[in-house]
Scaffold this motif. Structure first.
Motif, PDB file in Angstrom:
ATOM      1  N   UNK A  26       0.866  -1.190   0.000  1.00  0.00           N
ATOM      2  CA  UNK A  26       0.000   0.000   0.000  1.00  0.00           C
ATOM      3  C   UNK A  26       0.896   1.231   0.000  1.00  0.00           C
ATOM      4  N   UNK A  27       0.503   2.251  -0.774  1.00  0.00           N
ATOM      5  CA  UNK A  27       1.091   3.580  -0.546  1.00  0.00           C
ATOM      6  C   UNK A  27      -0.033   4.517  -0.158  1.00  0.00           C
ATOM      7  N   UNK A  28       0.279   5.478   0.699  1.00  0.00           N
ATOM      8  CA  UNK A  28      -0.737   6.410   1.169  1.00  0.00           C
ATOM      9  C   UNK A  28      -0.191   7.819   1.220  1.00  0.00           C
ATOM     10  N   UNK A  29      -1.045   8.800   0.887  1.00  0.00           N
ATOM     11  CA  UNK A  29      -0.595  10.195   0.906  1.00  0.00           C
ATOM     12  C   UNK A  29      -0.734  10.748   2.314  1.00  0.00           C
ATOM     13  N   UNK A  30      -0.189  10.047   3.245  1.00  0.00           N
ATOM     14  CA  UNK A  30      -0.170  10.471   4.645  1.00  0.00           C
ATOM     15  C   UNK A  30       0.935   9.658   5.306  1.00  0.00           C
ATOM     16  N   UNK A  31       1.771  10.340   6.047  1.00  0.00           N
ATOM     17  CA  UNK A  31       2.960   9.653   6.579  1.00  0.00           C
ATOM     18  C   UNK A  31       2.583   8.483   7.483  1.00  0.00           C
ATOM     19  N   UNK A  32       1.400   8.527   8.099  1.00  0.00           N
ATOM     20  CA  UNK A  32       1.009   7.440   9.002  1.00  0.00           C
ATOM     21  C   UNK A  32       0.384   6.241   8.288  1.00  0.00           C
ATOM     22  N   UNK A  33       0.443   6.221   6.975  1.00  0.00           N
ATOM     23  CA  UNK A  33      -0.084   5.080   6.218  1.00  0.00           C
ATOM     24  C   UNK A  33       0.646   3.796   6.592  1.00  0.00           C
ATOM     25  N   UNK A  34       1.829   3.924   7.162  1.00  0.00           N
ATOM     26  CA  UNK A  34       2.603   2.761   7.624  1.00  0.00           C
ATOM     27  C   UNK A  34       1.832   1.960   8.677  1.00  0.00           C
TER      28      UNK A  34
ATOM     29  N   UNK B  20       3.470   2.133   2.916  1.00  0.00           N
ATOM     30  CA  UNK B  20       4.443   3.228   2.964  1.00  0.00           C
ATOM     31  C   UNK B  20       3.741   4.571   2.767  1.00  0.00           C
ATOM     32  N   UNK B  21       3.981   5.504   3.682  1.00  0.00           N
ATOM     33  CA  UNK B  21       3.468   6.866   3.538  1.00  0.00           C
ATOM     34  C   UNK B  21       4.374   7.619   2.595  1.00  0.00           C
ATOM     35  N   UNK B  22       3.792   8.414   1.707  1.00  0.00           N
ATOM     36  CA  UNK B  22       4.639   9.095   0.718  1.00  0.00           C
ATOM     37  C   UNK B  22       3.924  10.325   0.171  1.00  0.00           C
ATOM     38  N   UNK B  23       4.627  11.074  -0.689  1.00  0.00           N
ATOM     39  CA  UNK B  23       4.035  12.272  -1.270  1.00  0.00           C
ATOM     40  C   UNK B  23       2.920  11.921  -2.249  1.00  0.00           C
ATOM     41  N   UNK B  24       2.011  12.876  -2.427  1.00  0.00           N
ATOM     42  CA  UNK B  24       0.840  12.634  -3.261  1.00  0.00           C
ATOM     43  C   UNK B  24       1.161  12.207  -4.675  1.00  0.00           C
ATOM     44  N   UNK B  25       2.230  12.795  -5.258  1.00  0.00           N
ATOM     45  CA  UNK B  25       2.545  12.454  -6.648  1.00  0.00           C
ATOM     46  C   UNK B  25       2.935  10.988  -6.793  1.00  0.00           C
ATOM     47  N   UNK B  26       3.628  10.467  -5.774  1.00  0.00           N
ATOM     48  CA  UNK B  26       3.996   9.044  -5.810  1.00  0.00           C
ATOM     49  C   UNK B  26       2.750   8.175  -5.700  1.00  0.00           C
ATOM     50  N   UNK B  27       1.782   8.660  -4.911  1.00  0.00           N
ATOM     51  CA  UNK B  27       0.534   7.895  -4.774  1.00  0.00           C
ATOM     52  C   UNK B  27      -0.241   7.966  -6.089  1.00  0.00           C
ATOM     53  N   UNK B  28      -0.276   9.156  -6.686  1.00  0.00           N
ATOM     54  CA  UNK B  28      -0.984   9.312  -7.968  1.00  0.00           C
ATOM     55  C   UNK B  28      -0.366   8.375  -9.012  1.00  0.00           C
ATOM     56  N   UNK B  29       0.954   8.326  -9.044  1.00  0.00           N
ATOM     57  CA  UNK B  29       1.627   7.462 -10.023  1.00  0.00           C
ATOM     58  C   UNK B  29       1.265   5.995  -9.774  1.00  0.00           C
ATOM     59  N   UNK B  30       1.213   5.597  -8.494  1.00  0.00           N
ATOM     60  CA  UNK B  30       0.861   4.202  -8.180  1.00  0.00           C
ATOM     61  C   UNK B  30      -0.572   3.906  -8.607  1.00  0.00           C
ATOM     62  N   UNK B  31      -1.466   4.872  -8.392  1.00  0.00           N
ATOM     63  CA  UNK B  31      -2.864   4.680  -8.809  1.00  0.00           C
ATOM     64  C   UNK B  31      -2.924   4.531 -10.334  1.00  0.00           C
ATOM     65  N   UNK B  32      -2.029   5.256 -11.015  1.00  0.00           N
ATOM     66  CA  UNK B  32      -1.987   5.170 -12.482  1.00  0.00           C
ATOM     67  C   UNK B  32      -1.251   3.907 -12.956  1.00  0.00           C
TER      68      UNK B  32
END
Ligand code: MIC
Length: 654
Positions: free
Chosen positions: A116-124, A134-146
């Motif tokens: 899982x990646x989440x646009x919130x640091x506590x996604x861990x 893994x919590x990460x920046x929104x663009x990384x989450x957007x890329x994963x969704x894509x």
């Protein structure tokens, strides 16, 4: 490597690019994505900018849990926008008030063995279920969704062996506070923390969530627990036993780093202002008067956490000097709290109930009175995060919080045995919990027909220019160690509504550190085309909010020069085309002052070749000093940086 730990199993089964060698970039297949609203508006705008048709992950959920106060139209407009965007891009939508993303995700969607990646640091926090989350920046989450892999430097795995039995009045929060006492806020950087050992038996799945959640405060890439019989019990209680699979470390597997916690030796702990790493035993600060206690948040979200507090205050009244605030995690937990009398016992003792969501954890209301101590079961107490200037937020377990609410002073919960003749209340987990999914909206089929509903506060993202080869720009700020994202771009009820409005939110950049930053940055943008800032260790620890990179970028930030960076911040800087430079000689940090001008030459070329980047420091008196800086970017990141960030890169690929 024939015998694998849980982390290695999770990574191996999702590895698309690279090798599992610590420090090397790896690309992982991502199964699930989690978005919360405060960062989710940008993610949805990014999905729009990328031209996505429909989410490619197995499950993607847009939660609304942060921006809940509706003091004007802005947050309400965001909620409508997020609902339309979730439907447009094929995501689940968790409606405002349904609950805090991490525990709701664990209850409804989390699955052992998944990423899982989440646009919130506590996604861990989802690591509690045997996931790699893994919590990460929104663009990384957007890329994963894509459908893109998620790239991260392969961390070292730290095995933490838990042994023994948890003493009375001590709970999961004290375990993670003990980790923070030992390792502080950057002890986990570049590491995945995996818990193992007999002591795991002492921890319920939600207790594991508490520990995994606050792995973010250690700076860890994530935290991992095995999926065992307790995980199965939890999923069964959520009516999802079929989603359980066992995931255990192989007997004889190895860890690169080691630690051990003997649970019997733990005592109630508390983090003092203004860092989650500032941990001492509660007994050391007991007796100090307090004005507020808040129980709830993603760091203590379980039914047990509210129940234990209610059992402590049952048939008593909390101190008249204390505002006893309860933030129920979700509507589901609220219903269970009503059912098992937790709700009534808390109300009777004087509790103020708030709606389900993050609330005061992100400064969305619940600011404490000036000059007073607030005790919270939340994960963070960075300066001013609560909304009160020079706040004194302490972080502790629900046991310590409830005991202190009764006495009006910081109280070691073990003292309740003598003070109130009380025995430690032990929670019996119900076989089944009441399940409530009424406010979860499923993705729709005809998603392409949906129009995004953008209110006047929602502004489309600006174009980010390419990296230039030469700059001569002023140093607008020189900062110290562990500067948090809350100081770079503050949270709170005033600022959060602008998360979808970059021109407005950029006005708050660095205001916690220096009120004049915005005006000075605008001047520097006009006169020099931008600016740089300088920091020491662990720059931009804390939140995943990419606004802490994007807003300074909007004001012309060209580079940050630091000793080193927090993981998510470092990725976010690159994603938005800001150069994250590191001192080759850390002592050169002392040579730069705020107000100096920095000259950077042959930037594009040096970034490409990996050569050190020369920085000429121009002092006021025409004196020049030359120092060397470097970057530790992968080839993929170099391409992104040169193009001015990930959106430009994505558009070019399309
Ligand atoms: C936080 O705890 O700081 C937040 C609010 O959850 C952030 C996200 C945000 O800034 O919106 C996080 O942890 O990533």
């Amino acid at each position: 490597m024939s015998k694998l730990n849980v982390t290695q199993k999770l990574i191996k089964s999702h590895l698309i690019e690279g090798e599992m060698k610590p420090g090397e970039e790896i690309g992982l297949k991502i199964d699930q994505a989690l978005l919360q609203d405060a960062t989710g508006t940008l993610v949805q705008l990014e999905l729009e900018a990328m031209g996505l048709d429909r989410a490619k992950t197995e499950v993607a959920v847009q939660y609304v849990d942060h921006n809940l106060l509706q003091t004007d139209f802005k947050n309400a407009d965001d909620h409508k926008f997020l609902k339309s965007a979730a439907q447009r891009f094929g995501l689940w939508f968790s409606r405002p008030g349904n609950g805090v993303s991490h525990p709701v995700h664990m209850e409804r969607f989390g699955k052992p063995g998944k990423t899982l990646v989440g646009s919130d640091s506590h996604s861990c926090a989802a690591g509690s279920l045997g996931m790699l989350a893994i919590g990460t920046g929104g663009l990384d989450v957007a890329a994963a969704i894509a459908g893109q892999p998620y790239f991260v430097k392969m961390p070292q795995v730290m095995g933490v062996k838990l042994t023994g039995k948890m003493p009375d009045w001590v709970s999961a929060k004290d375990v993670v506070l003990e980790m923070l006492r030992r390792h502080d806020v950057k002890g986990g950087v570049g590491k995945i923390i995996e818990y193992y050992g007999d002591g795991l038996k002492e921890l319920s799945a939600m207790d594991r969530h508490v520990i995994a959640n606050m792995g973010a405060e250690l700076g860890a890439t994530t935290t991992v627990f095995p999926s065992d019989e307790e995980t199965r019990r939890f999923l069964k209680s959520q009516d999802r036993e079929e989603d359980w699979t066992e995931l255990l470390a192989d007997e004889g597997c190895e860890y690169e780093l080691h630690d051990e916690i003997v649970l019997d030796d733990l005592v109630p702990l508390i983090a003092l202002p203004t860092s989650p790493g500032n941990v001492v035993p509660v007994s050391e600060v007991a007796g100090k008067e307090i004005s507020q206690v808040v129980i709830g948040s993603s760091a203590n979200p379980g039914l047990r956490d509210f129940w234990v507090a209610s059992a402590i205050v049952k048939d008593k009244s909390v101190s008249p000097e204390v505002s006893f605030d309860i933030n129920p995690t979700s509507r589901q937990i609220m219903q269970n709290m009503i059912d098992n009398k937790t709700f009534g016992n808390l109300i009777k003792s004087g509790a103020r109930f708030h709606q389900s969501g993050c609330m005061g954890c992100i400064g969305m209301g619940q600011a404490p009175a000036s000059g007073t101590i607030s005790l919270r079961t939340m994960p963070r107490n960075f300066p001013d995060r609560s909304g009160t200037k020079d706040d004194q937020v302490h972080l502790c377990s629900p046991e310590t919080a409830a005991a202190s609410a009764l006495t009006g002073k910081i109280t070691d919960p073990r003292d309740l045995e003598e003070l109130y003749d009380m025995k430690y209340p032990k929670f019996e987990y119900p076989t089944y919990e009441i399940i409530n999914t009424d406010m979860l909206v499923a993705p729709i089929d005809n998603n392409k027909d949906i129009e995004l509903e953008k209110g006047p506060n929602i502004k489309t993202l600006p174009h980010i220019p390419k990296l230039q080869s030469e700059y001569r720009v002023p140093v607008l700020l020189k900062m110290g160690d562990n500067v948090s994202t809350d100081e770079i771009l503050k949270a709170g009820a005033e600022v959060l509504p602008y998360r979808s409005n970059l021109p407005e939110i950029s006005k708050y950049s660095y205001t916690v550190i220096d009120e004049s930053f915005y005006d000075r940055a605008m001047k520097a943008k006009d006169s020099h085309g931008g600016h740089v800032v300088v920091a020491a260790e662990n720059y931009a620890q804390g939140s995943s909010r990419e606004h802490a990179a994007l807003a300074p970028k909007y004001l012309g930030q060209v580079a940050v020069i630091a000793k080193n960076y927090a993981r998510i911040a470092w990725q976010n800087l690159v994603n938005f085309g800001i150069l994250p430079l590191e001192f080759v000689n850390e002592s050169d940090y002392d040579k730069i002052e705020q107000g100096d001008e920095i000259e950077l030459k042959d930037v594009v070329e040096s970034v490409k070749t990996g050569d050190n980047i020369k920085v000429i420091i121009h002092k006021d008196n025409d004196k020049k000093i030359e120092i060397e800086t470097k970057h530790t970017l992968s080839d993929r990141q170099i391409q992104i940086l040169i193009k001015g960030g990930i959106i430009n890169d994505f558009k070019e690929k399309l």
